[in-house]
Write a protein that holds these residues in place. Sequence first.
Motif, PDB file in Angstrom:
ATOM      1  N   MET A 198      26.676  -0.390 -17.519  1.00  0.00           N
ATOM      2  CA  MET A 198      26.797   0.628 -18.551  1.00  0.00           C
ATOM      3  C   MET A 198      26.512  -0.012 -19.910  1.00  0.00           C
ATOM      4  O   MET A 198      27.069  -1.068 -20.244  1.00  0.00           O
ATOM      5  CB  MET A 198      28.196   1.254 -18.544  1.00  0.00           C
ATOM      6  CG  MET A 198      28.707   1.645 -17.164  1.00  0.00           C
ATOM      7  SD  MET A 198      27.581   2.713 -16.203  1.00  0.00           S
ATOM      8  CE  MET A 198      27.767   4.271 -17.069  1.00  0.00           C
ATOM      9  N   ASP A 233      33.575   2.015 -26.761  1.00  0.00           N
ATOM     10  CA  ASP A 233      34.362   1.136 -25.904  1.00  0.00           C
ATOM     11  C   ASP A 233      35.462   1.862 -25.137  1.00  0.00           C
ATOM     12  O   ASP A 233      36.088   1.279 -24.260  1.00  0.00           O
ATOM     13  CB  ASP A 233      34.974  -0.002 -26.720  1.00  0.00           C
ATOM     14  CG  ASP A 233      35.928   0.498 -27.800  1.00  0.00           C
ATOM     15  OD1 ASP A 233      36.122   1.725 -27.913  1.00  0.00           O
ATOM     16  OD2 ASP A 233      36.465  -0.340 -28.543  1.00  0.00           O
ATOM     17  N   ALA A 278      35.479   2.124 -20.931  1.00  0.00           N
ATOM     18  CA  ALA A 278      35.407   0.942 -20.075  1.00  0.00           C
ATOM     19  C   ALA A 278      36.172   1.135 -18.770  1.00  0.00           C
ATOM     20  O   ALA A 278      35.656   0.830 -17.683  1.00  0.00           O
ATOM     21  CB  ALA A 278      35.926  -0.286 -20.824  1.00  0.00           C
ATOM     22  N   ALA A 284      34.394   3.435 -16.484  1.00  0.00           N
ATOM     23  CA  ALA A 284      33.201   2.795 -15.918  1.00  0.00           C
ATOM     24  C   ALA A 284      33.548   1.987 -14.687  1.00  0.00           C
ATOM     25  O   ALA A 284      32.837   2.026 -13.670  1.00  0.00           O
ATOM     26  CB  ALA A 284      32.539   1.906 -16.972  1.00  0.00           C
ATOM     27  N   ALA A 305      31.177   0.312 -11.854  1.00  0.00           N
ATOM     28  CA  ALA A 305      30.127  -0.294 -12.677  1.00  0.00           C
ATOM     29  C   ALA A 305      30.274  -1.813 -12.618  1.00  0.00           C
ATOM     30  O   ALA A 305      31.379  -2.343 -12.636  1.00  0.00           O
ATOM     31  CB  ALA A 305      30.235   0.191 -14.117  1.00  0.00           C
ATOM     32  N   TYR A 320      29.891  -3.723 -18.403  1.00  0.00           N
ATOM     33  CA  TYR A 320      30.035  -2.748 -19.483  1.00  0.00           C
ATOM     34  C   TYR A 320      29.666  -3.447 -20.776  1.00  0.00           C
ATOM     35  O   TYR A 320      30.363  -4.355 -21.225  1.00  0.00           O
ATOM     36  CB  TYR A 320      31.485  -2.262 -19.519  1.00  0.00           C
ATOM     37  CG  TYR A 320      31.761  -1.080 -20.421  1.00  0.00           C
ATOM     38  CD1 TYR A 320      31.759   0.207 -19.921  1.00  0.00           C
ATOM     39  CD2 TYR A 320      32.056  -1.267 -21.762  1.00  0.00           C
ATOM     40  CE1 TYR A 320      32.048   1.292 -20.737  1.00  0.00           C
ATOM     41  CE2 TYR A 320      32.337  -0.186 -22.592  1.00  0.00           C
ATOM     42  CZ  TYR A 320      32.335   1.094 -22.063  1.00  0.00           C
ATOM     43  OH  TYR A 320      32.616   2.163 -22.881  1.00  0.00           O
TER      44      TYR A 320
END
Length: 258
Positions: free
Chosen positions: A82, A87, A90, A93, A98, A101
């Motif tokens: 990502m 922010d 996170a 994500a 993910a 980040y």
Amino acid sequence: MNQTPITCVIVDDEPLGRAAVREGLKHDSRFQILFECEGGEQAIRCLQKQAADVVFLDIHMPEVDGFEVLEALGDQAPLAVMVTAYDQHALTAFDYFALDYLLKPVDPERFQRSLDKVVRRVEEKRRNGEDPAQGNFMKHLRADGAGGDRLLFKCVDTLLLLEPEQLQWIEAAGNYLKLHSGNQTYLIRETMTGMTERLHGIGFGRVHRSFLVNLKFLREIHPGGAGSEAYVALQDGTKLPLGRTYRDELIRQFEPGN
């Protein structure tokens, strides 16, 4: 012996965002850029046609955001890095598995560390024939039967899990869909066409361009004609319009032998 390049896709609605990632990849021979996408819908279409090892994915995009891209791709989703200016996403994500980040503007050294992480993960995947940490939230829910046959929907502020028999009918509402389950209504951002494809083969049928129904809840079909309106009635008394385009196919599904 030269190793197979790691194929990647860049997705960002801002040209400068795409250019920054492209510049970071340009001199790394381990990576091959397959294509770039200006938005989430384009990314979904392209990645459904051609698989990639990793996607560098912006989060905030018009129409379809980065998380919705991963959700729509399901098990087809590649590793995701990502890349965003925000922010606060996170934790979400990493809920979507993910791999990394990155905050814009991305520091070159930090970007290089992310590329190294991608390489390690892809090499592991190629050695093992699978990626133990790859997959989005939907795949995680299905692991070891965790999700069963439930359907996952992303609502405005939560992820909703429903058994197919809990979902009675779906209504188009502008750029959103309304899911009707008992006395509850849930609003999600998805197209009626996409939802129809997603629910194909598990007992749902289109009755109108704006309505999709669970056929188990269908009680009556009124084909219309001679001045009378065409509609369907559900078991709870709900009446929904029946479009001529969908009428014959709906009736055919209930004929003997089908």
